[in-house]
Design an enzyme around this catalytic site. Structure first.
Site, short mmCIF file in Angstrom:
data_model
loop_
_atom_site.label_atom_id
_atom_site.label_comp_id
_atom_site.label_asym_id
_atom_site.label_seq_id
_atom_site.Cartn_x
_atom_site.Cartn_y
_atom_site.Cartn_z
N PRO A 62 0.60 8.68 -9.82
CA PRO A 62 0.94 9.23 -11.14
C PRO A 62 -0.28 9.62 -11.96
CG PRO A 62 1.39 6.86 -11.04
CD PRO A 62 1.10 7.30 -9.65
N TYR A 63 -1.32 8.82 -11.89
CA TYR A 63 -2.55 9.12 -12.64
C TYR A 63 -3.25 10.33 -12.05
CZ TYR A 63 -7.25 8.47 -14.61
OH TYR A 63 -8.45 8.65 -15.23
N ALA A 64 -3.38 10.38 -10.73
CA ALA A 64 -4.05 11.50 -10.08
C ALA A 64 -3.29 12.80 -10.34
CB ALA A 64 -4.17 11.26 -8.58
#
Length: 247
Positions: free
Chosen positions: A155-157
Site C-alpha cells: 500500500p505504501y509503495a
C-alpha cells in the site's frame, strides 16, 4: 561592473518539523537558503527548528497545514512569499507510512494514506507549478520499496509510485520555465518511522540489504536533496534511488 545577487534562494520543506524533513531543512539552511519549515501537527518542533536556524544566522519561518488541503497549502505558499519574496525550491517530504499485507489491509488506512501521499503530492505540486521562480526545483519523496517490493509495503509503495509518475510529466509541462522536477527514493533510513514495529531480525535484514551493510541516515538523503535543490540542474524528471545499493 556585474553586481552580485546576494538574495538567498528560498525553500519550503513540507514535513520539515521532524524525521528526514527536519534534516533536509537543516542541510538547506547550511547551504545558505532561506527556509520555511512546514508542519502538520507539531508546531512546537517546527518553531524550535526555525529559532535554531535564525539564532545561527540563517533565515527561517514556520508554516502549517494539511498538505492534502488546497486552502491550507495556498495559505502556506502565500506566507512564504510574504516572508521571503518568493519560492525557489519546494521539497515535499510530508507523508505517512502504513504497512500491511494486502490480504489484511484496512481499506480506511489505504484511503488515509493515499489522501496524504497522493492527493497531498498533487496539491503541493500544483502550488509549486504555479509559484516556483525561474531556476527553481520541485523535489518529491518516493521510496525504494517501489523496486525492493518487501512484503507489507504494497500500500505504501503504491502511493509513492504515483508520486514518481508525476515527475517527468510535470517536468515536461513546465517546459521553458527553467524548473526541474525530481524525486528522491530513500532505502532503509534509521529514523523513528523506520524502527517502529520492527524486531531486531527485520532491522538486521534491512541493514544487510546494501553492500555498505548499514542503514542510511537522514543526512545521506539530505545530501541528495541538496544536489537537486542546487547544482544538479541537468537532472530533471528523474527518481534518484538513495539507498546505498540495495537491491
Amino acid at each position: 561592473m556585474t553586481v552580485e545577487n546576494t538574495t538567498p534562494r528560498v525553500a519550503l520543506v513540507t514535513g520539515g518539523s521532524g524525521g528526514i524533513g527536519r534534516t533536509v531543512v537543516e542541510r538547506l539552511a547550511s547551504d545558505g537558503l532561506a527556509v520555511a519549515v512546514h508542519y502538520a501537527g507539531n508546531k512546537a518542533a517546527a518553531e524550535e527548528l526555525a529559532a535554531k536556524i535564525n539564532a545561527a544566522g540563517g533565515r527561517a519561518v514556520t508554516v502549517g497545514g494539511d498538505v492534502a488541503d488546497e486552502g491550507d497549502m495556498t495559505a502556506a505558499f502565500e506566507a512564504v512569499e510574504a516572508a521571503f519574496g518568493g519560492v525557489d525550491v519546494v521539497v515535499h517530504a510530508a507523508g505517512i507510512m502504513i504497512l500491511s499485507p494486502v490480504a489484511e489491509l484496512n481499506l480506511d488506512d489505504l484511503d488515509r494514506m493515499h489522501r496524504t501521499n497522493i492527493r497531498g503530492a498533487f496539491v503541493v505540486a500544483q502550488q509549486a507549478a504555479r509559484r516556483l521562480r525561474s531556476g527553481g526545483a520541485l523535489i518529491n519523496f518516493s521510496t525504494s520499496q517501489t523496486r525492493l517490493s518487501s512484503p507489507g509495503y504494497a500500500p505504501y509503495a503504491a502511493s509513492k509510485a504515483a508520486v514518481e509518475a508525476i515527475n517527468l510529466v510535470l517536468a515536461r509541462e513546465l517546459r521553458g520555465r527553467d524548473i526541474t522536477v525530481n524525486a528522491v527514493a530513500p532505502g532503509p533510513v534509521a529514523t523513528a518511522l523506520f524502527f517502529e514495529g520492527k524486531d531486531e531480525a527485520t532491522i538486521e535484514r534491512f541493514t544487510k540489504m546494501t553492500p555498505l551493510e548499514r542503514l542510511g541516515t537522514p543526512q545521506d538523503v539530505a545530501e541528495v536533496v541538496s544536489l537537486l535543490a542546487g547544482p544538479g540542474r541537468w537532472i530533471n524528471g528523474q527518481t534518484l534511488f538513495a539507498n546505498g545499493g540495495a537491491a
